[in-house]
Design an enzyme around this catalytic site. Structure first.
Site, PDB file in Angstrom:
ATOM      1  N   ASP A   1       3.973  -2.865  -3.743  1.00 32.22           N
ATOM      2  CA  ASP A   1       3.067  -2.914  -2.603  1.00 32.22           C
ATOM      3  C   ASP A   1       3.138  -1.587  -1.852  1.00 32.22           C
ATOM      4  O   ASP A   1       4.207  -0.978  -1.749  1.00 32.22           O
ATOM      5  CB  ASP A   1       3.440  -4.070  -1.665  1.00 32.22           C
ATOM      6  CG  ASP A   1       4.811  -3.899  -1.027  1.00 32.22           C
ATOM      7  OD1 ASP A   1       4.899  -3.742   0.198  1.00 32.22           O
ATOM      8  OD2 ASP A   1       5.816  -3.910  -1.779  1.00 32.22           O
ATOM      9  N   SER A   2       1.984  -1.136  -1.360  1.00 34.70           N
ATOM     10  CA  SER A   2       1.893   0.055  -0.514  1.00 34.70           C
ATOM     11  C   SER A   2       2.486   1.272  -1.245  1.00 34.70           C
ATOM     12  O   SER A   2       1.996   1.647  -2.305  1.00 34.70           O
ATOM     13  CB  SER A   2       2.577  -0.219   0.824  1.00 34.70           C
ATOM     14  OG  SER A   2       2.264   0.761   1.774  1.00 34.70           O
TER      15      SER A   2
END
Length: 309
Positions: A159-160
Site C-alpha cells: 500500500d502507498s
C-alpha cells in the site's frame, strides 16, 4: 452531485485537521520520529487482529544487513502461494508490527502465505537502500520458508509507498528477470514522484495525507538530487511483461490520479489489470479499519479472490 467523503470518516478527519492546524500554529517542525509515532498511533483504529495458524519472525540475508520479515500461513502444511507484502508509510514510517493485522487478514482472505517486510527506512536509509533490501527478500524468501509448505506462485503486494516498491521491483524485473512475479496487488500506490497530478492538489489538504507531507517524505527519500521522474514507475518502462495487476484507488486520495494513470498505461501495454475504486475513501483507510469496516472487508475480499484466482 459532488462526491463527499464518507460520513464515517468525518469526525476522524475533523480531529486530524484540528491537530494539523494546531501544529502549524505552534510552528512545530516535523521530525521522522514524530511522523513515525503519528502513523503508529493509527493502530488504535485497527483493533481486530484475527488468529492465524502460523506467524514467525525471520531474517533474510541482504546486501548491507539482514532484512527482518514476518511470515504468516493459515495452513502451514498446505502448499500455498506466497505474497510478499511491503507496507506503506512514505518510505519513512511503518513496520511489520504496525501492519500485523493487515497481513493476517490478507493471508486469511487469500488462503496464502504472507511475508511482511521490515525494509530499511529513510532518512537513515535513503533511496535506493530500501529497494535493494526488498530485492534481497525476493531473491531469498524461499530459504526462510522451512516450516511452511508453499507453491512457486509469487505475488507482490503493498500500500502507498509499499505499492511504489512493488511497481519499482516489477519494472526492473522486466529487464533483469531476477524472479518470476506472477501478480501484483497495489493499494492506493505511489507511482509518480513528480507530484504533478491534479489530485495531489485537489485532495492535498483535509484528507489525512497532505501535499506538504508527501513532498517532505520524498525529500527525505531522495537525498542525492535524483531525477524523480526517471525513478517514477508511471514514467518508466511499462510493457506487457509486467505481472497481472490488481489496483485499489480512493476518491479523496492525493495519489488517486497517478493510480488511475498507471492503470491506463498498463492496459495500453497489454497487461491484465483489475481495478476497484472506493468513492468515499481517503488514503490509508486500511490503517483505520474500525472506522470503515465494510470497505476494508471488501478490499480484503477482492484481494483474496485475486490471489486465489
Amino acid at each position: 452531485m459532488d462526491k463527499q467523503v464518507s460520513h464515517k470518516l468525518q469526525p476522524f478527519l475533523s480531529e486530524v485537521n484540528r491537530l494539523i492546524a494546531q501544529a502549524k500554529a505552534d510552528n512545530i517542525i516535523p521530525t521522522p520520529e514524530m511522523v513515525r509515532t503519528n502513523l503508529d498511533n493509527l493502530a488504535q483504529f485497527n483493533t481486530r487482529i484475527p488468529e492465524i495458524s502460523y506467524s514467525r519472525d525471520k531474517l533474510i540475508p541482504g546486501q548491507q544487513a539482514e532484512v527482518p520479515v514476518r511470515v504468516y500461513s493459515p495452513a502451514p502444511d498446505e502448499h500455498l502461494p506466497v505474497v510478499i507484502y511491503f507496507h506503506g508509510g512514505g518510505h519513512m514510517c511503518g513496520s511489520v508490527d504496525l501492519y500485523d493485522a493487515m497481513c493476517r487478514k490478507l493471508a486469511l482472505a487469500g488462503h496464502s502465505i504472507v511475508i511482511s517486510v521490515d525494509y530499511p527506512l529513510a532518512p537513515e536509509h535513503p533511496f535506493p537502500e530500501g529497494i535493494h533490501a526488498c530485492w534481497s527478500v525476493l531473491s531469498h524468501y524461499r530459504e526462510i520458508l522451512t516450516e511452511v509448505a508453499f507453491t512457486p506462485e509469487l505475488i507482490i503486494a503493498g500500500d502507498s509507498a509499499g505499492g511504489s516498491i512493488c511497481t519499482v521491483l516489477a519494472m526492473q524485473n522486466q529487464v533483469e528477470k531476477k524472479v518470476n512475479i506472477n501478480k501484483q496487488i497495489l493499494i492506493y500506490p505511489c507511482v509518480d514522484y513528480t507530484m504533478a497530478m491534479p489530485s495531489i492538489t485537489d485532495n492535498g489538504r483535509g484528507y489525512l495525507l497532505e501535499r506538504e507531507k508527501i513532498a517532505w517524505y520524498f525529500d527525505h527519500y531522495f537525498q542525492q538530487g535524483e531525477n524523480r521522474k526517471h525513478y517514477s514507475p508511471l514514467h518508466g518502462l511499462i510493457t506487457r511483461d509486467l505481472p497481472q495487476t490488481l489496483i485499489f484507488t480512493a476518491e479523496f486520495d492525493p495519489l488517486r490520479d497517478e493510480g488511475l494513470a498507471y492503470i491506463k498505461a498498463l492496459e495500453q501495454a497489454g497487461v491484465e489489470v483489475s481495478h476497484h475504486h472506493f468513492d468515499e475513501m481517503i488514503h490509508a483507510f486500511i490503517n483505520i479499519e474500525d472506522l470503515v469496516p465494510e470497505e476494508c472487508q471488501l478490499l480484503y475480499q477482492k484481494a483474496g479472490q485475486f490471489i486465489r484466482g
